[in-house]
Design a protein around this motif. Structure first.
Motif, PDB file in Angstrom:
ATOM      1  N   ILE A 376      -0.257   7.275  -6.974  1.00  0.00           N
ATOM      2  CA  ILE A 376      -0.885   6.918  -5.702  1.00  0.00           C
ATOM      3  C   ILE A 376      -0.785   5.415  -5.455  1.00  0.00           C
ATOM      4  CG2 ILE A 376      -3.003   6.980  -4.347  1.00  0.00           C
ATOM      5  CD1 ILE A 376      -3.888   9.345  -6.103  1.00  0.00           C
ATOM      6  N   PRO A 377       0.036   4.997  -4.506  1.00  0.00           N
ATOM      7  CA  PRO A 377       0.043   3.590  -4.104  1.00  0.00           C
ATOM      8  C   PRO A 377      -0.995   3.351  -3.007  1.00  0.00           C
ATOM      9  CG  PRO A 377       1.787   4.738  -2.962  1.00  0.00           C
ATOM     10  CD  PRO A 377       1.055   5.776  -3.792  1.00  0.00           C
ATOM     11  N   TRP A 378      -1.343   2.093  -2.791  1.00  0.00           N
ATOM     12  CA  TRP A 378      -2.209   1.762  -1.647  1.00  0.00           C
ATOM     13  C   TRP A 378      -1.881   0.357  -1.165  1.00  0.00           C
ATOM     14  CZ3 TRP A 378      -4.341   2.849  -6.493  1.00  0.00           C
ATOM     15  CH2 TRP A 378      -4.838   1.752  -7.230  1.00  0.00           C
ATOM     16  N   CYS A 379      -2.381   0.053   0.023  1.00  0.00           N
ATOM     17  CA  CYS A 379      -2.058  -1.239   0.631  1.00  0.00           C
ATOM     18  C   CYS A 379      -3.208  -1.695   1.507  1.00  0.00           C
ATOM     19  CB  CYS A 379      -0.776  -1.123   1.455  1.00  0.00           C
ATOM     20  SG  CYS A 379      -0.233  -2.695   2.206  1.00  0.00           S
ATOM     21  N   THR A 380      -3.532  -2.988   1.419  1.00  0.00           N
ATOM     22  CA  THR A 380      -4.450  -3.634   2.350  1.00  0.00           C
ATOM     23  C   THR A 380      -3.597  -4.356   3.381  1.00  0.00           C
ATOM     24  OG1 THR A 380      -6.158  -3.890   0.654  1.00  0.00           O
ATOM     25  CG2 THR A 380      -6.305  -5.312   2.591  1.00  0.00           C
ATOM     26  N   ILE A 386      -1.353  -6.683   0.662  1.00  0.00           N
ATOM     27  CA  ILE A 386      -1.492  -6.533  -0.793  1.00  0.00           C
ATOM     28  C   ILE A 386      -1.330  -5.056  -1.113  1.00  0.00           C
ATOM     29  CG2 ILE A 386      -2.989  -6.794  -2.792  1.00  0.00           C
ATOM     30  CD1 ILE A 386      -4.389  -9.079  -1.375  1.00  0.00           C
ATOM     31  N   ALA A 387      -0.296  -4.711  -1.868  1.00  0.00           N
ATOM     32  CA  ALA A 387      -0.019  -3.317  -2.214  1.00  0.00           C
ATOM     33  C   ALA A 387       0.006  -3.169  -3.731  1.00  0.00           C
ATOM     34  CB  ALA A 387       1.313  -2.867  -1.616  1.00  0.00           C
ATOM     35  N   HIS A 388      -0.395  -2.000  -4.194  1.00  0.00           N
ATOM     36  CA  HIS A 388      -0.438  -1.755  -5.648  1.00  0.00           C
ATOM     37  C   HIS A 388      -0.130  -0.296  -5.935  1.00  0.00           C
ATOM     38  CE1 HIS A 388      -1.636  -2.262  -9.827  1.00  0.00           C
ATOM     39  NE2 HIS A 388      -2.200  -1.073  -9.710  1.00  0.00           N
ATOM     40  N   VAL A 389       0.427  -0.050  -7.109  1.00  0.00           N
ATOM     41  CA  VAL A 389       0.619   1.304  -7.613  1.00  0.00           C
ATOM     42  C   VAL A 389       0.508   1.264  -9.132  1.00  0.00           C
ATOM     43  CG1 VAL A 389       3.139   1.135  -7.843  1.00  0.00           C
ATOM     44  CG2 VAL A 389       2.079   3.377  -7.481  1.00  0.00           C
ATOM     45  N   GLY A 390      -0.002   2.345  -9.704  1.00  0.00           N
ATOM     46  CA  GLY A 390      -0.062   2.445 -11.164  1.00  0.00           C
ATOM     47  C   GLY A 390      -1.197   1.655 -11.790  1.00  0.00           C
ATOM     48  N   HIS A 446       5.405  -7.577   4.022  1.00  0.00           N
ATOM     49  CA  HIS A 446       5.758  -6.164   4.144  1.00  0.00           C
ATOM     50  C   HIS A 446       5.558  -5.453   2.805  1.00  0.00           C
ATOM     51  CE1 HIS A 446       7.472  -7.257   8.016  1.00  0.00           C
ATOM     52  NE2 HIS A 446       8.107  -8.231   7.406  1.00  0.00           N
ATOM     53  N   ALA A 447       4.475  -5.785   2.120  1.00  0.00           N
ATOM     54  CA  ALA A 447       4.222  -5.228   0.787  1.00  0.00           C
ATOM     55  C   ALA A 447       4.090  -3.713   0.825  1.00  0.00           C
ATOM     56  CB  ALA A 447       2.972  -5.865   0.182  1.00  0.00           C
ATOM     57  N   GLY A 448       3.490  -3.177   1.899  1.00  0.00           N
ATOM     58  CA  GLY A 448       3.320  -1.742   1.995  1.00  0.00           C
ATOM     59  C   GLY A 448       4.634  -0.982   2.013  1.00  0.00           C
ATOM     60  N   GLU A 449       5.669  -1.591   2.586  1.00  0.00           N
ATOM     61  CA  GLU A 449       6.998  -0.981   2.572  1.00  0.00           C
ATOM     62  C   GLU A 449       7.661  -1.167   1.206  1.00  0.00           C
ATOM     63  OE1 GLU A 449       8.064   0.714   5.076  1.00  0.00           O
ATOM     64  OE2 GLU A 449       6.688   0.097   6.666  1.00  0.00           O
ATOM     65  N   VAL A 454       8.850   1.094  -6.058  1.00  0.00           N
ATOM     66  CA  VAL A 454       8.248   1.161  -7.387  1.00  0.00           C
ATOM     67  C   VAL A 454       7.527   2.488  -7.576  1.00  0.00           C
ATOM     68  CG1 VAL A 454       6.783  -0.026  -9.043  1.00  0.00           C
ATOM     69  CG2 VAL A 454       7.971  -1.342  -7.293  1.00  0.00           C
ATOM     70  N   SER A 455       6.878   2.987  -6.523  1.00  0.00           N
ATOM     71  CA  SER A 455       6.213   4.292  -6.607  1.00  0.00           C
ATOM     72  C   SER A 455       7.216   5.386  -6.951  1.00  0.00           C
ATOM     73  CB  SER A 455       5.516   4.619  -5.276  1.00  0.00           C
ATOM     74  OG  SER A 455       4.537   3.660  -4.972  1.00  0.00           O
TER      75      SER A 455
END
Length: 510
Positions: A376-380, A386-390, A446-449, A454-455
């Motif tokens: 599950i990735p997410w993004c602000t 700011i996007a993150h996964v893992g 464009h961190a969400g893209e 990586v996901s």
């Protein structure tokens, strides 16, 4: 007082686009069908999870009933992702216009912001996107659509608008609502949440945003760029307390540069009205100061919608965090499943849709898909995003996993320099001694893209070495992902391998 806009089909038409949205999402003259049960699947809630499950099950040949008490589309379309990101896009336009000189253009000394036009554009977009899941389109897909309050009347039946629907399996997908902070006087003074701030027709001159989570940060930045003088109050010492500290610090600096008055380690302790203004008392380190504002937005979290469902009559366990489910999304009643915000800690549209797909397979087709296996990735969606996964490094170390991080700064990525978007970084965390990707954080425009690559790598078992082999069109900001892979590959070139390579090359010259 804040109200649940997704349940009030006759309460929020601001213009003709809202009227058209309501006509499609909750037709005033809609007549509920006669129950044709038992249904293979009864779905309660027509938000992202409910719509996904109902549509997929009907497409596979199941007899499906879908129940919605308010507007089809739920939070996402009506008061969440769609309207907020539409406004953020307009806010970024004004940010670029203010930054025209740095982008090779002429700066405008007195930039006029047309707030009403920005909100009109948002409502037009919201209405356009909502058409895909209108009541008529759902009915034409073979789904029995009911409007009204759903209540369980037994372990295998639910009532709505005086009708009883029996089911083989059911899905609760009722979502969540804004959590109200317990601040004396706030309700009496009035406040905005994500469910009401999109009804604004004028930009507040002074705005207090309570909460430095994703919603609070996005709202503070967007309204600031659209002309409001914003004060952002966060009880924690840093924004986005769950994110990596350097990522949150970059956002904190960006908000401060844009003129947002940032108050960390600060708590709103009381609100009152005086002379048409809202006065908020802010407490920090034992000292209290009072600020005068036109509007207050709360953004401190969300609470699951479990009230009024009579879950006890169906044998479904729940608490303040939501409905209890196992790894297959089954509740304590094996006939009933839950998906989306009503049962998950990760309250995202994409997670709701993913878990809805799982429920259809597990409930109707004896599937064994597990919640724990989801990536599950997410993004602000601030600027930068700011996007993150893992996993985060601290989580990996708590689990005894050694971590090595490869970092690329965006000011070293050619396209980011060309775009004038050099703030941020790409961080990819791998298990030390291997190229197995544990997680990643991307801070960029464009961190969400960018996080999607990586996901996919984590989900498919690709290592960081494989990401280095992916050919990217040049120039793109996603090149930062490949550059992190290249950095990993360089570390694998040990002195012994260099020695072997040089011996081979020397031999080949003979």
């Amino acid at each position: 007082m804040s109200r649940d806009r997704t349940t009030m089909a006759n309460a929020f038409p601001v213009d003709r686009d809202d009227i058209e949205l309501i006509r499609g999402a909750h037709p005033p003259l809609w007549k509920n069908p006669e129950p044709d049960g038992p249904y293979n699947l009864v779905v309660i809630g027509a938000g992202p999870a409910g719509l996904t499950a109902a549509s997929e099950a009907a497409n596979l040949g199941a007899k499906v009933a879908l129940i919605e008490r308010g507007l089809i589309g739920g939070t996402c379309i009506n008061v969440g992702c769609i309207p907020s990101k539409a406004i953020i896009r307009t806010a970024r336009l004004y940010a670029d216009m203010r930054d025209a000189e740095n982008l090779g253009g002429d700066a405008q000394d007195h930039l006029h912001v047309d707030f009403q036009r920005a909100m009109t554009r948002m409502r037009q977009i919201r209405q356009r996107i909502s058409r895909a899941d209108s009541a008529a389109s759902l009915a034409s897909a073979g789904i029995d659509l009911y409007f009204g309050e759903a209540r369980f009347s037994g372990p295998d039946e639910v009532t709505v608008a005086g009708k009883t629907l029996r089911f083989r399996k059911a899905l609760v997908a009722t979502g969540a609502r804004p959590a109200l902070p317990t601040i004396p006087g706030l309700t009496e003074a009035g406040y905005l949440s994500n469910e009401t701030m999109f009804d604004l027709t004028e930009c507040p001159k002074r705005l207090l945003v309570i909460g430095g989570g994703p919603l609070g940060c996005e709202a503070a930045q967007a309204f600031c760029l659209l002309g409001a003088k914003v004060i952002l109050v966060q009880r924690e010492p840093m924004f986005l307390p769950g994110e990596e500290r350097d990522a949150a610090q970059i956002l904190s600096d960006a908000l401060a540069r844009e003129g947002i008055e940032v108050r960390l380690n600060t708590e709103a302790v009381a609100v009152r009205t005086e002379g048409g203004k809202k006065l908020a008392d802010l407490l920090r380190d034992g000292d209290t100061m009072t600020v005068s504002v036109d509007e207050i937005i709360t953004g401190i979290g969300r609470s699951p919608n479990v009230d009024g469902l009579d879950l006890e009559d169906a044998g479904v366990a729940y608490d303040a965090t939501g409905i209890k489910v196992d790894d297959y999304l089954r509740t304590t009643n094996p006939r009933i499943y839950a998906a989306g915000d009503v049962c998950l800690a990760y309250k995202f549209t994409h997670t709701a849709e993913a878990t809805a797909h799982m429920v259809v397979r597990n409930a109707l087709f004896l599937g064994r898909r597990k919640l724990s296996e989801l990536v599950i990735p997410w993004c602000t969606y601030t600027d930068p995003e700011i996007a993150h996964v893992g996993l985060y490094p601290v989580e990996a170390r708590q689990n005894g996993i050694p971590v090595k991080t490869y970092t690329v700064l965006m000011h070293d990525v050619a396209r980011a320099v060309m775009d004038g978007e050099e703030e941020g970084f790409v961080k990819i965390h791998v298990r030390e001694g291997s190229d197995r990707i544990l997680g990643a954080t991307v801070v960029a425009s464009h961190a969400g893209e960018m996080i999607n690559a990586v996901s996919l790598a984590i989900r498919s078992g690709m290592g960081l070495h494989a990401l280095a082999d992916v050919i990217h069109p040049f120039p793109t900001q996603a090149q930062g992902i490949k550059m992190a892979g290249d950095a990993f590959r360089r570390t694998r070139l040990t002195s012994f391998r260099r020695h072997l390579a040089s011996r081979w090359l020397a031999w080949s010259r003979r």
